[in-house]
Scaffold this motif. Sequence first.
Motif, short mmCIF file in Angstrom:
data_model
loop_
_atom_site.label_atom_id
_atom_site.label_comp_id
_atom_site.label_asym_id
_atom_site.label_seq_id
_atom_site.Cartn_x
_atom_site.Cartn_y
_atom_site.Cartn_z
N THR A 45 -8.86 9.48 8.38
CA THR A 45 -9.51 9.55 7.06
C THR A 45 -9.42 8.20 6.37
OG1 THR A 45 -7.49 10.25 5.93
CG2 THR A 45 -8.88 11.98 6.88
N GLN A 46 -10.18 8.06 5.30
CA GLN A 46 -10.21 6.80 4.55
C GLN A 46 -9.33 6.85 3.32
OE1 GLN A 46 -11.91 4.22 5.97
NE2 GLN A 46 -12.18 5.72 7.60
N PHE A 47 -8.32 7.74 3.33
CA PHE A 47 -7.47 7.89 2.15
C PHE A 47 -6.68 6.61 1.88
CE2 PHE A 47 -3.57 9.34 -0.02
CZ PHE A 47 -4.16 9.92 -1.13
N HIS A 48 -6.31 5.89 2.93
CA HIS A 48 -5.55 4.66 2.70
C HIS A 48 -6.38 3.61 1.98
CE1 HIS A 48 -7.73 3.83 6.43
NE2 HIS A 48 -7.56 2.54 6.19
N LEU A 49 -7.71 3.66 2.14
CA LEU A 49 -8.57 2.73 1.41
C LEU A 49 -8.59 3.08 -0.08
CD1 LEU A 49 -11.59 2.45 3.87
CD2 LEU A 49 -9.60 0.96 3.66
N VAL A 50 -8.63 4.39 -0.39
CA VAL A 50 -8.59 4.82 -1.79
C VAL A 50 -7.28 4.39 -2.44
CG1 VAL A 50 -8.64 6.81 -3.34
CG2 VAL A 50 -10.11 6.77 -1.30
N ALA A 51 -6.17 4.61 -1.73
CA ALA A 51 -4.86 4.24 -2.26
C ALA A 51 -4.77 2.73 -2.44
CB ALA A 51 -3.76 4.73 -1.33
N THR A 52 -5.32 1.96 -1.51
CA THR A 52 -5.30 0.50 -1.63
C THR A 52 -6.09 0.04 -2.85
OG1 THR A 52 -5.10 0.27 0.77
CG2 THR A 52 -5.87 -1.65 -0.47
N GLY A 53 -7.25 0.64 -3.08
CA GLY A 53 -8.06 0.29 -4.24
C GLY A 53 -7.35 0.61 -5.55
N ILE A 54 -6.70 1.77 -5.60
CA ILE A 54 -5.95 2.14 -6.82
C ILE A 54 -4.81 1.16 -7.06
CG2 ILE A 54 -4.47 3.91 -7.85
CD1 ILE A 54 -6.19 6.00 -6.42
N LEU A 55 -4.09 0.82 -6.00
CA LEU A 55 -2.98 -0.11 -6.14
C LEU A 55 -3.46 -1.47 -6.63
CD1 LEU A 55 0.00 -0.77 -5.73
CD2 LEU A 55 -0.49 -1.29 -3.35
N LEU A 56 -4.59 -1.94 -6.09
CA LEU A 56 -5.14 -3.23 -6.52
C LEU A 56 -5.50 -3.19 -8.00
CD1 LEU A 56 -6.13 -6.07 -5.89
CD2 LEU A 56 -8.31 -5.08 -5.16
N GLY A 57 -6.10 -2.09 -8.46
CA GLY A 57 -6.44 -1.97 -9.86
C GLY A 57 -5.22 -1.97 -10.76
N LEU A 58 -4.16 -1.27 -10.35
CA LEU A 58 -2.93 -1.22 -11.15
C LEU A 58 -2.28 -2.60 -11.24
CD1 LEU A 58 -1.36 2.13 -9.87
CD2 LEU A 58 -2.48 1.71 -12.07
N VAL A 59 -2.29 -3.33 -10.14
CA VAL A 59 -1.69 -4.67 -10.14
C VAL A 59 -2.45 -5.59 -11.09
CG1 VAL A 59 -1.31 -6.72 -8.73
CG2 VAL A 59 -0.69 -4.48 -7.84
N VAL A 60 -3.77 -5.57 -11.01
CA VAL A 60 -4.58 -6.46 -11.85
C VAL A 60 -4.42 -6.11 -13.32
CG1 VAL A 60 -6.94 -7.14 -12.41
CG2 VAL A 60 -6.23 -6.95 -10.03
N LEU A 61 -4.29 -4.82 -13.64
CA LEU A 61 -4.22 -4.39 -15.04
C LEU A 61 -2.84 -4.63 -15.65
CD1 LEU A 61 -6.23 -1.03 -14.97
CD2 LEU A 61 -6.90 -3.17 -16.07
N PHE A 62 -1.79 -4.28 -14.91
CA PHE A 62 -0.45 -4.26 -15.51
C PHE A 62 0.46 -5.39 -15.05
CE2 PHE A 62 -1.96 0.17 -15.47
CZ PHE A 62 -1.92 0.43 -16.84
N MET A 63 0.22 -5.98 -13.89
CA MET A 63 1.05 -7.08 -13.42
C MET A 63 0.16 -8.14 -12.79
SD MET A 63 4.51 -5.39 -11.83
CE MET A 63 3.60 -4.32 -10.74
N GLY A 91 4.76 -8.12 -1.09
CA GLY A 91 3.52 -7.36 -1.06
C GLY A 91 3.22 -6.80 0.31
N ALA A 92 3.54 -7.56 1.37
CA ALA A 92 3.31 -7.08 2.73
C ALA A 92 4.19 -5.89 3.05
CB ALA A 92 3.55 -8.21 3.73
N VAL A 93 5.43 -5.91 2.60
CA VAL A 93 6.33 -4.78 2.85
C VAL A 93 5.79 -3.52 2.18
CG1 VAL A 93 8.64 -3.87 2.44
CG2 VAL A 93 8.35 -6.24 3.19
N VAL A 94 5.38 -3.65 0.92
CA VAL A 94 4.91 -2.47 0.17
C VAL A 94 3.58 -1.97 0.72
CG1 VAL A 94 4.16 -1.65 -2.10
CG2 VAL A 94 6.14 -3.18 -1.92
N VAL A 95 2.60 -2.86 0.80
CA VAL A 95 1.26 -2.46 1.22
C VAL A 95 1.24 -2.09 2.70
CG1 VAL A 95 -1.15 -3.18 1.44
CG2 VAL A 95 0.19 -3.87 -0.55
N GLY A 96 1.89 -2.90 3.54
CA GLY A 96 1.90 -2.61 4.98
C GLY A 96 2.54 -1.27 5.29
N TYR A 97 3.67 -0.99 4.66
CA TYR A 97 4.33 0.30 4.89
C TYR A 97 3.47 1.45 4.38
CZ TYR A 97 7.79 4.03 4.65
OH TYR A 97 8.45 5.22 4.80
N ALA A 98 2.87 1.27 3.20
CA ALA A 98 2.03 2.33 2.63
C ALA A 98 0.82 2.62 3.53
CB ALA A 98 1.57 1.94 1.24
N VAL A 99 0.19 1.57 4.04
CA VAL A 99 -0.98 1.76 4.90
C VAL A 99 -0.60 2.51 6.17
CG1 VAL A 99 -2.64 0.53 6.36
CG2 VAL A 99 -2.26 -0.21 4.00
#
Length: 357
Positions: A296-314, A278-286
Amino acid sequence: MPNASSATRPSGPTPARVLRIGGLLALAAVVLLFPSLAPDPFILSVGVVILSYAVLATSWNLVGGFTGYISLGHAAYSGLGGYATALLILRSGLNPWLALLVGALIVALIAIPVGIASLRVRGASFVIVSIALVLILQLTFQSWHTVTGGSGGLRVPRPFGPDVLRPEQHERFFYLHAVLLALALLTWWLIERSRLGAGLKAIREDEDKAQALGVPTFAYKLTALVTSAFFTALGGGLYALWFGYLDPIFQFSILVGTYMVLMSLLGGVRSLFGPLLGAVVVGYAVEVFKSQYGDTQFHLVATGILLGLVVLFMPDGVIPAVTSFLNRRRRAASIREVSAEELARQRDDKQREEATR
């Protein structure tokens, strides 16, 4: 001919074991080769940041993964570790590496009364308490100008001399973070196979039943929290020595604690290498989002979307999902093999019966 019980028993290493061994070998190869393969110092510095995130996420997983207690304020311990290391160097003149260890021990001691107070509540209440802790520390360190430097921050002396250039410092701290990560992973692995680990897993599944069965739940939870705080403080102190500057807004940010939770959830809180993945994926993406989109705060939006996808599908994370898929494939293949063997045996028995008539 083997009997039916031996035919149905899977042979060879399990997919989970293969995945762990393969991940360990791949991790060792990447760590050893990355500094020499990095095309420029910036990429190497990104590697240091990712390893720092991996240390923090693995440290968080010592309490979050084992007990199920979700702490969004774990940046309190990394921030305290950074400031304790810096202040011990500046005020006491300690050797930087000794200051790093002493600072982490001080934070572990602070975590004891914090844990005694906070671990009496569960669920959302514990989350709120953890957030309150990091916000209190943020305001305190912002206002305590005479000691912490206040909002102006604090300069941290680097442990290597001025003759060591910045790229070489990146390389040294990359390996230092790798060693600390290995120690945190080893600690997680040892706890998982111990009586303490069995008790913590029982707490995670059903704390009331575990307590009814005689598990000292509070003592086990406090042990996990203090151990987690110690390694988190080491990660925060090592990052401070590398970066050379501490800002209370960043050091005690809820966002840092959220990253720890997201990284662990993405990789899998119940797996050894889950927080690292998770650190490799999220850290690199950030880091990519920050370099591409600036302040800009775009990385916060992307982090929130990623968190939602993880909770829903994995919800269990990537590594448990992949392991479960491989185990299902293995069981399906084993069933097909046994069925074919049974058919062959039935055919041979029928032919023998016809021959004896």
